[in-house]
Design a protein around this motif. Sequence first.
Motif, PDB file in Angstrom:
ATOM      1  N   CYS B 273      -3.969 -53.487 113.442  1.00  0.00           N
ATOM      2  CA  CYS B 273      -4.603 -53.838 112.604  1.00  0.00           C
ATOM      3  C   CYS B 273      -5.512 -54.631 113.356  1.00  0.00           C
ATOM      4  N   VAL B 274      -6.811 -55.087 112.947  1.00  0.00           N
ATOM      5  CA  VAL B 274      -8.367 -55.973 113.307  1.00  0.00           C
ATOM      6  C   VAL B 274      -7.330 -57.249 113.269  1.00  0.00           C
ATOM      7  N   SER B 285     -10.063 -54.328 117.538  1.00  0.00           N
ATOM      8  CA  SER B 285      -8.824 -53.252 117.036  1.00  0.00           C
ATOM      9  C   SER B 285      -9.087 -52.105 117.735  1.00  0.00           C
TER      10      SER B 285
END
Lengths: 93, 416
Positions: B273-274, B285
């Motif tokens: 994910c970020v 990311s």
Amino acid sequence: MLLIRCPWCGPRDETEFRNGGPAHIVRPREPTTTDEAAWGEYLFIRDNPKGWFRERWVHAAGCRRWFNALRHTVSHEIEATYRVDETPPEPPV
Amino acid sequence: MKRFSLLSLMRSAWSAHLDWPSYWRFPDPKRAYDVIIIGAGGHGLATAYYLAREHGMRNVGVLERGWLGGGNTGRNTTIVRSNYLWDESAFLYEHSLRMWESLAEELNINVMLSQRGVLNLAHSHGDVREARRRIHANRLNGIDAEWLDVAEAKAFCPVLDISPEARYPVLGGTLQRRAGVARHDAVAWGYARAADALGVDLIQNCEVTGFDIQGGRVKGVRTTRGAIAAGRVAIVAAGHNSVLAQLAGVRLPLQSHPLQALVSEPVKPVLPCVVMSNAVHVYVSQSDRGELVMGAGIDGFNSYAQRGSFHVIEHQMAACLALFPVFSRLRMMRTWGGIVDVCPDASPIIGELPVEGLFMNGGWGTGGFKSTPGSGHVFAWNIAKGEPHPLARPFALERFTSGALIDEHGAAGVAH
């Protein structure tokens, strides 16, 4: 990474300083008669030149005093640093 | 424009894919356009596209000093999200995020939107309260947002260090699942290709050197490739907005700063994910190539050089390792910088300037990429109709006189 000459402490690493944005911004002399446009101008509108630029620095991790610098915003060259009570130097031609 | 489809890809395979035409033409500038857009980055190209597509204005020239998409459009960390606090921003960024979700079909190009979720971490009780407030504000505005406690954050992002003895212990985080990353170049190329197909002229290596203003009304621009007349001119030049506005005699509340980013060597998928943390100052990311993509904060001083100081990168790496000790032996491959125009309230300026017919879309600062489609869409409306789009109205330059600022420093993600 800049090498900045503090007028009191001499040349020091950039990490000791904090930039304070444009220098020589004058607060409106008569607050009660200053209109919104002039306040907005004073608070927010800024010169943002591509070239020589007079700006404020504070020697945050040193003598903690404020001073001004004449710096180029493309080459990052610092032509001069000067105390706030000194006459601002002219940009080199 | 030759459209991409399974059939066209298969057909072109027979000719070793040598029969694909250029994405856009390389026209010489005409003597006059209805609208001139200065700056062929994502926002400028999107504006040109929506002018042609939604408002039927096809006599449009986009002037670019360098090459198309070579500025901040090609230098950002590609994060797309809409979890902003205030109503004005939430509506604008959510408008954009919704457009992102159908952008690939709209432009017939793969913009590689990956809605992998953006996790914003909280490290103190103050952070937690602020984060929860943001969640409530987002939900009231119809934007997806949820709170993850420490265990849930760890489950969502397993490489995160949640040990209580960490320098900045993680107390939880907010998650926007619809947020994620996209391919920045593809966005620029997609808008350019689609705009070109509708008749828009994309003119590269053409620097604007002045404006032709008569009686308070803009009549055209002077460029390194000659004078070009135009009824309306739009400045969409990011870090150079102040320089262009100055040529038209307009001063703006903008300061240009370098913003740096960097990527690591490529590794196998490790970060699903970020992850963003305002307190520790990290946003990271993993790209589809496996590189970790990280953004630093802006350099404190004004600059037009597309480079910043090394200590800013060093600080960024220290913060990243505080959250992810697992990355400590990764080598960094490249760093670069872009010039961002930062507004005092970390919100953009969209609208007409004090010169009639002269418009501007800028001040996006450190967060312009995510808003590319929505920004172009509302700005095209403004240029075509001569009045602001309802979503853009609060972002007019007048707010710096009225005082109705839209303070989004908390949501900007980058320390200013």
